[in-house]
Design an enzyme around this catalytic site. Structure first.
Site, PDB file in Angstrom:
ATOM      1  N   HIS A 104      40.456  44.680  32.512  1.00 52.99           N
ATOM      2  CA  HIS A 104      41.134  43.999  33.744  1.00 52.99           C
ATOM      3  C   HIS A 104      40.646  42.637  33.851  1.00 52.99           C
ATOM      4  CE1 HIS A 104      36.985  43.764  35.647  1.00 52.99           C
ATOM      5  NE2 HIS A 104      36.956  44.988  34.648  1.00 52.99           N
ATOM      6  N   GLU A 122      35.304  52.646  34.340  1.00 49.34           N
ATOM      7  CA  GLU A 122      34.477  52.191  33.825  1.00 49.34           C
ATOM      8  C   GLU A 122      32.976  52.809  33.719  1.00 49.34           C
ATOM      9  OE1 GLU A 122      32.789  50.271  31.640  1.00 49.34           O
ATOM     10  OE2 GLU A 122      32.829  48.294  32.291  1.00 49.34           O
TER      11      GLU A 122
END
Length: 207
Positions: free
Chosen positions: A23, A103
Site C-alpha cells: 500500500h 498485515e
C-alpha cells in the site's frame, strides 16, 4: 518510461505470476509507528504512489484485464487498489478482499514506534532483534504464523494476480513463493510505489 528493475533468482515455488504491491504511504509510516491491523488511511504521497504503480503494471504484466486482483481489507490497501485500478481504466471497486492478506499483527505493540518500544519493552525487543522471523509480539503473531495464512490465500488464486497488501505480507510471500531465506526476508525493506513480481524464476522489483 521503462521501469527500473532489481532482480533476484532464488528457488521458485509458484507456477503463477504474483504482482505484489505494498500500500501507499500513510502518516504512520512517516513517523515510524507500527500499523499492523490498525486501519490507517493513505496520505497524499501514498495516493500518488498508488497511481504510479498503476502506470507501471502494464509494462510488467501485459493486458491488465487478464489479471486477477485481490486486496487486504485494510483501508490503506483497498484505497491503493482502487487508485491503481482507476489508472488502468478498470472499475475501481470490482475486486475481492481477503482478510488473510492483512498485515502481520503486532498485538500490543501497534501504534508505537521502535524508540518507544525500546524504552517500554526492552526485553521483548531484544528477543525480536535476535530472531525477528520467529518472535511473536505480545498479543501478535510471528512471521511463521503469517506465512501459513498468506500461503493459503494465494493457493486459491488460479490466475496471474495483482495483490495489494503490506510489507510484512510481501516478506512472507517472498519467503514461501520465491525462496528468500527467512533471516533475509525478515529485515528486507519493502518499498512503496514499487511492484514485487514473483515468477517461476524468482522475483524482481520494479518501479
Amino acid at each position: 518510461m521503462t521501469p527500473a528493475i532489481a532482480t533476484a533468482t532464488p528457488a521458485a515455488t509458484t507456477t503463477r505470476r504474483f504482482f505484489l504491491v505494498r500500500h501507499g504511504e500513510t502518516d504512520w509510516n512517516v513517523v515510524g509507528r507500527l500499523q499492523g491491523r490498525r486501519d490507517v488511511p493513505l496520505n497524499a504521497l501514498g495516493r500518488i504512489q498508488a497511481g504510479r504503480v498503476g502506470r507501471v503494471l502494464p509494462q510488467l504484466a501485459g493486458d491488465p484485464k487478464a489479471l486477477a486482483y485481490v486486496s487486504s481489507p485494510l483501508s490503506r490497501a483497498v484505497e491503493t487498489m482502487r487508485i491503481l485500478r482507476t489508472s488502468l481504466d478498470l472499475p475501481a471497486s470490482e475486486f475481492p478482499t481477503d482478510p488473510r492478506l492483512a498485515e502481520i499483527s503486532f498485538g500490543q505493540w501497534e501504534g508505537q514506534t521502535w524508540p518507544e518500544l525500546r524504552r517500554r519493552d526492552q526485553l521483548n525487543v531484544r528477543k525480536r532483534d535476535l530472531d525477528p522471523w520467529n518472535f511473536t509480539p505480545p498479543g501478535g503473531e510471528s512471521y511463521g504464523d503469517l506465512c501459513e495464512r498468506v500461503n493459503a490465500a494465494c493457493a486459491e488464486i488460479e490466475d496471474d494476480a495483482v495483490i495489494v497488501t503490506h510489507g510484512g505480507v510481501i516478506r512472507a510471500l517472498l519467503h514461501v513463493k520465491a525462496g528468500m531465506p527467512a533471516a533475509e526476508a525478515a529485515v528486507l525493506p519493502v518499498r512503496q510505489g514499487a511492484v514485487y513480481v514473483v515468477t517461476p524464476g524468482g522475483f524482481e522489483v520494479a518501479d
